[in-house]
Design an enzyme around this catalytic site. Structure first.
Site: not given
Ligand code: ADP
Length: 167
Positions: A47, A23, A96, A134
């Site tokens: 969620k 992130h 990803r 996460s």
């Molecule tokens: P959500 O529940 O909205 O998917 P996340 O916190 O899991 O929330 O992810 C938020 C955004 O960050 C999403 O677009 C996800 O694809 C992106 N994301 C999560 N992990 C990574 C990573 N390791 N590299 C790049 N983008 C990421």
């Protein structure tokens, strides 16, 4: 014609439960492209999160305070509504792997139906973070793994404490 251009403003929405280095990589790169980036913790009552809204906001704020043009907020609204409220015409999402594609594409199209003036822009994950989520962080933390490779150093202690307290 006036020579003034309006500032480029983007919103980066997500759960950030908790923020990872993946992130943070997206936040850093977005902060170089846009004049202002709002990182928005989206609140979804359906969620289940491990970290409270306050914790997630605090973690992102501490990790991203080095970026002067990044602000951290939360919202219970639709992301396009939040974006309009902020005068942002771009929603940033990170991609990803192929596994992210279907749901991200569906969400981008849905958002553009609701609000055509707001574009979704995908940033490819930094190559060292394509495996990182996460969920992986929470799993690794349970097994006492070194979290230094996964999350910003500022929040490692807090994550470990939380996992310990939950037993
Ligand atoms: P959500 O529940 O909205 O998917 P996340 O916190 O899991 O929330 O992810 C938020 C955004 O960050 C999403 O677009 C996800 O694809 C992106 N994301 C999560 N992990 C990574 C990573 N390791 N590299 C790049 N983008 C990421």
């Amino acid at each position: 014609m006036s020579g003034e251009t309006s500032p480029k403003i983007a919103v980066y929405p997500g759960s950030f439960d908790p923020i990872t280095l993946g992130h943070l990589n997206i936040i850093r790169r977005a902060s170089r492209i846009f004049d202002k980036v709002y990182v928005c913790v989206m609140v979804n009552s359906a969620k289940k999160y491990m970290f409270s809204l306050e914790e997630r906001l605090d973690f992102i704020s501490r990790a991203a305070c080095r970026f002067q043009n990044v602000e951290v907020e939360h919202s219970e609204k639709l992301v396009v509504e939040y974006a309009k409220e902020k005068n942002a015409n771009v929603i940033i999402r990170g991609l990803r792997a192929v596994s992210d594609f279907d749901s991200e594409f569906q969400m981008a199209l849905t958002n553009s139906k609701i609000e055509p003036s707001v574009e979704t822009m995908f940033l490819a994950s930094g190559e060292s973070y394509t495996y990182l989520s996460s969920t992986v962080v929470k799993e690794m933390a349970k097994y006492g793994a070194d979290l230094g490779k996964f999350v910003p150093w500022e929040i490692i202690d807090d994550i470990e404490k939380k996992i310990k307290n939950r037993g």
